[in-house]
Design an enzyme around this catalytic site. Structure first.
Site, short mmCIF file in Angstrom:
data_model
loop_
_atom_site.label_atom_id
_atom_site.label_comp_id
_atom_site.label_asym_id
_atom_site.label_seq_id
_atom_site.Cartn_x
_atom_site.Cartn_y
_atom_site.Cartn_z
N SER A 117 15.41 27.85 66.53
CA SER A 117 15.14 26.44 66.25
C SER A 117 15.77 25.61 67.35
CB SER A 117 15.73 26.03 64.91
OG SER A 117 15.83 24.62 64.87
N ASP A 165 11.26 21.44 65.38
CA ASP A 165 11.43 20.67 64.14
C ASP A 165 11.12 19.20 64.37
OD1 ASP A 165 12.45 22.62 62.17
OD2 ASP A 165 14.03 22.91 63.66
N HIS A 216 7.12 22.72 63.06
CA HIS A 216 7.46 22.47 61.65
C HIS A 216 7.52 20.97 61.43
CE1 HIS A 216 10.92 22.88 58.43
NE2 HIS A 216 9.82 22.36 57.93
C1 DX5 Z 1 16.19 22.18 59.15
C2 DX5 Z 1 15.28 22.77 60.19
C3 DX5 Z 1 15.72 24.10 60.66
C4 DX5 Z 1 17.10 24.13 61.28
C5 DX5 Z 1 17.62 25.52 61.24
O1 DX5 Z 1 15.61 21.10 58.54
O2 DX5 Z 1 13.98 22.93 59.66
O3 DX5 Z 1 14.75 24.67 61.52
O4 DX5 Z 1 17.13 23.65 62.58
O5 DX5 Z 1 18.92 25.53 61.76
P1 DX5 Z 1 20.03 26.56 61.23
O6 DX5 Z 1 19.56 27.94 61.59
O7 DX5 Z 1 21.25 26.14 61.95
O8 DX5 Z 1 20.12 26.38 59.74
ZN ZN Z 2 12.47 24.13 60.81
#
Ligand code: DX5
Ligand code: ZN
Length: 217
Positions: free
Chosen positions: A6, A33, A64
């Site tokens: 991400s 994201d 996403h």
């Molecule tokens: C949260 C995002 C995720 C996030 C994941 O709303 O959708 O993709 O960046 O980050 P980690 O792995 O640190 O939880």
């Molecule tokens: Zn995400």
């Protein structure tokens, strides 16, 4: 197990280089994201930014959308270079129309469910989807703790996809994934793990991705 770093956890002053770094480190997908400050209490970036960084990797861009009214923005993200677009079942959009809009661009489409949303919310759409993304944290921020009680939802979506005979159907999980829980995700039926903090905070991203994959073997 496929790993989708991400980019929310990257150094945004060097966004393109960070994508290239993840490509070299063995990322299978780039997870991007998109937050609108309305559907979730945080803001990130939009389609023009994706267009600018698209050239830094040939890996599929997994976009996403954590935004209200995703239907309005599908064309922009598809034209910017998304290979997969996922949007929330909880967002205010006609779900079938939004799925069809993504597909009209010849790219993959998925629905996302927040922690409080049951697995059954996506069942009516499974045959039209390439993927379901199960959130294992409340969407909005990286670095939160993994909610293990989301795993039974993965298993029931997998069972329903198998019951329907869906070939190549993907289940992704997002939030708090790292070495302490990736094996559980695998056993529940996950194909793609999003990993923000666990990859970006590691000194060696390549070793971190290899380790996450090895833990699933
Ligand atoms: C949260 C995002 C995720 C996030 C994941 O709303 O959708 O993709 O960046 O980050 P980690 O792995 O640190 O939880
Ligand atoms: Zn995400």
């Amino acid at each position: 197990m496929f790993i989708a770093p991400s980019l929310l956890s990257c150094d945004f002053s060097r966004f393109g280089e960070e994508i290239a770094r993840m490509d070299k480190a063995g990322a299978d997908y780039m997870h991007l994201d998109i937050m609108d400050g309305h559907f979730v209490p945080n803001l990130t970036f939009g389609a023009p930014v994706i267009k600018w960084v698209r050239k830094y990797s040939d890996k599929p861009f997994d976009v996403h959308l954590m935004i209200s009214e995703p239907l309005k923005y599908i064309d922009d993200f598809a034209e910017a270079g998304a290979d997969i677009i996922t949007f929330h079942v909880e967002a205010q959009s006609d779900i079938k129309e939004t799925i069809d809009k993504v597909k009209s661009h010849g790219i993959k489409v998925g629905l996302v469910i927040k922690p409080k949303t049951p697995a059954e919310a996506v069942f009516p759409y499974l045959q039209d989807l390439d993927m379901v993304l199960v959130m294992s944290v409340e969407p909005g921020f990286g670095g939160q703790s993994f909610m293990a009680d989301m795993l039974p939802k993965v298993t029931s979506i997998r069972e329903e996809a198998d019951r329907l005979g869906l070939e190549g159907f993907l289940i992704e999980i997002d939030g708090g994934i790292g070495e302490s829980n990736i094996r559980l995700a695998k056993e529940a039926g996950v194909d793609i793990c999003v990993a923000g903090t666990s990859v970006f905070k590691a000194e060696d991203a390549k070793a971190a991705i290899e380790n996450l994959k090895a833990l699933c073997e």
